[in-house]
Design an enzyme around this catalytic site. Structure first.
Site, PDB file in Angstrom:
ATOM      1  N   HIS A  20      -7.773   9.411  -1.706  1.00  0.00           N
ATOM      2  CA  HIS A  20      -7.486   9.425  -0.456  1.00  0.00           C
ATOM      3  C   HIS A  20      -8.220  10.190   0.564  1.00  0.00           C
ATOM      4  O   HIS A  20      -8.260   9.257   1.608  1.00  0.00           O
ATOM      5  CB  HIS A  20      -5.783  10.159  -0.498  1.00  0.00           C
ATOM      6  CG  HIS A  20      -4.982   9.579   0.459  1.00  0.00           C
ATOM      7  ND1 HIS A  20      -3.531   9.559   0.338  1.00  0.00           N
ATOM      8  CD2 HIS A  20      -5.109   9.084   1.809  1.00  0.00           C
ATOM      9  CE1 HIS A  20      -2.846   9.138   1.398  1.00  0.00           C
ATOM     10  NE2 HIS A  20      -4.064   8.938   2.254  1.00  0.00           N
ATOM     11  N   ASP A  24       1.013  -1.239   0.184  1.00  0.00           N
ATOM     12  CA  ASP A  24      -0.093  -0.089   0.055  1.00  0.00           C
ATOM     13  C   ASP A  24       0.954   1.391   0.060  1.00  0.00           C
ATOM     14  O   ASP A  24       1.760   1.470   0.981  1.00  0.00           O
ATOM     15  CB  ASP A  24      -0.878  -0.077   1.327  1.00  0.00           C
ATOM     16  CG  ASP A  24      -1.933   1.100   1.201  1.00  0.00           C
ATOM     17  OD1 ASP A  24      -2.678   1.248   0.852  1.00  0.00           O
ATOM     18  OD2 ASP A  24      -1.525   2.191   1.873  1.00  0.00           O
ATOM     19  N   TYR A  26       3.019   9.776   0.211  1.00  0.00           N
ATOM     20  CA  TYR A  26       3.907   8.987   0.944  1.00  0.00           C
ATOM     21  C   TYR A  26       5.439   9.270   0.686  1.00  0.00           C
ATOM     22  O   TYR A  26       6.145   8.829   1.343  1.00  0.00           O
ATOM     23  CB  TYR A  26       3.469   7.576   1.246  1.00  0.00           C
ATOM     24  CG  TYR A  26       2.316   7.213   1.715  1.00  0.00           C
ATOM     25  CD1 TYR A  26       1.418   8.142   2.490  1.00  0.00           C
ATOM     26  CD2 TYR A  26       1.678   5.933   1.646  1.00  0.00           C
ATOM     27  CE1 TYR A  26       0.105   7.848   2.824  1.00  0.00           C
ATOM     28  CE2 TYR A  26       0.443   5.787   2.219  1.00  0.00           C
ATOM     29  CZ  TYR A  26      -0.285   6.585   2.704  1.00  0.00           C
ATOM     30  OH  TYR A  26      -1.727   6.153   3.337  1.00  0.00           O
ATOM     31  N   LYS A  41      -2.841   6.039  -4.011  1.00  0.00           N
ATOM     32  CA  LYS A  41      -4.100   6.730  -3.907  1.00  0.00           C
ATOM     33  C   LYS A  41      -3.721   8.169  -4.660  1.00  0.00           C
ATOM     34  O   LYS A  41      -2.742   8.933  -4.715  1.00  0.00           O
ATOM     35  CB  LYS A  41      -4.152   6.910  -2.303  1.00  0.00           C
ATOM     36  CG  LYS A  41      -4.098   5.777  -1.595  1.00  0.00           C
ATOM     37  CD  LYS A  41      -4.229   5.867   0.005  1.00  0.00           C
ATOM     38  CE  LYS A  41      -3.844   4.594   0.629  1.00  0.00           C
ATOM     39  NZ  LYS A  41      -2.547   4.415   0.978  1.00  0.00           N
TER      40      LYS A  41
END
Length: 321
Positions: free
Chosen positions: A124, A56, A61, A91
């Protein structure tokens, strides 16, 4: 095939829409504190070696690139035979949650990941922000209402083009999910939300189940704060079973029939987190867990603003607090 892969066959959950199954335990690559890309790459390679098959990530990120590099290395070294053995989720960030930016954002993620497609692409958060501005937290004045209908249509186009096999959402309340189900041609396959023994989301899980949406849990160990790890009920069960608190919390999630994304870059803990499939919780233990006082840890305050679209966390979650 190496010896670690021989002793763990990761259980899978069928994905709504008939696409492939989801490996039940996912490996999360978000970090509360920024880590170097080489740390992510090393951790992902270790995770693949141990038996993780679902990874994921998200554009927010900054882990897409090291994840992609680790997967190339894993295939080249024979840790996995092909890309098809792995399930990859990424996302769409708020700044790209505008109809004309969805496809370019996914293409950028694919470029970072060095892939032709991902398995699952999620919105997201249910809010947009000024396009082109990449910062977190987002400035309060830069938060904007999302045009759900047109953004979802753009997500559907990504699936039709085969750039993502499935599409879904993250951090959506029952109400927001119901609104989306009413306007979409392709229903969301997944709603990724906070679920743990301390925030069990019974109402949302029941709503998703009745509407054919798979719930995937993030923060299953209460990574925001330590409420799960410090919980006396879970400690007592863990002690009685000779397990860790984390293993009890993850086993509970698995027994709920949901996907779970767990995050640790410590190899020993990564290994322990996988050791949840050959034992079970008793009815009495499940009852005790069901009675744990509930509170949301991921409040989403960063997505509220006096200017709107959500002025309070009550508005953001439609009262599901």
């Amino acid at each position: 095939m190496n010896r670690n892969q021989q002793h763990l066959t990761m259980p899978e959950i069928p994905m709504p829409g008939g696409y492939r199954s989801l490996p039940v335990l996912g490996f999360g690559t978000s970090a509360n504190l920024p880590v170097g890309p080489e740390i992510v790459t090393t951790a992902v390679l270790q995770a693949i070696e141990l038996g993780y098959r679902h990874f994921d990530t998200a554009s927010l990120y900054n882990s897409e690139q090291p994840l992609g590099e680790a997967i190339v290395e894993a295939i080249n070294s024979g840790l996995v035979q092909s890309r098809g053995q792995l399930f990859i989720t990424s996302k769409l960030w708020c700044r790209d949650a505008h109809p004309q930016h969805v496809l370019p954002a996914l293409k950028k993620s694919l470029q970072n990941l060095k892939m032709d497609y991902i398995d699952l692409y999620l919105i997201h958060w249910p809010v947009s922000s000024k396009p082109g501005i990449h910062e977190y937290p987002i400035k309060k004045e830069d938060l904007l209402p999302m045009d759900f209908k047109s953004v979802w249509a753009a997500m559907e186009e990504c699936q039709k083009l085969g750039l993502t096999k499935s599409i879904g959402v993250s951090n959506f309340s029952c109400k927001k999910l119901a609104d989306l189900l009413a306007i979409g041609k392709i229903p969301p396959a997944v709603n990724q939300v906070e679920v743990s023994p301390c925030w069990q989301q019974k109402k949302l899980r029941e709503f998703c189940k009745s509407n054919g949406v798979l719930v995937v849990a993030y923060s299953p160990l209460g990574s925001i704060g330590t409420r799960v790890m410090e919980n006396e009920v879970l400690k007592e069960i863990a002690k009685a079973k000779g397990k860790t608190v984390a293993q009890v919390a993850l086993r509970w999630g698995y027994e709920q029939g949901i996907g779970v994304v767990v995050k640790s870059y410590n190899k020993e803990r990564m290994k322990q987190n996988l050791e949840i499939f050959d034992w079970s919780l008793s009815d009495d233990e499940c009852r005790k867990i069901s009675e744990i006082p509930q509170s949301r840890a991921s409040l989403g305050k960063d997505f509220t603003s006096p200017y709107g679209p959500y002025k309070t966390i009550e508005e953001l979650w439609d009262g599901e607090l």
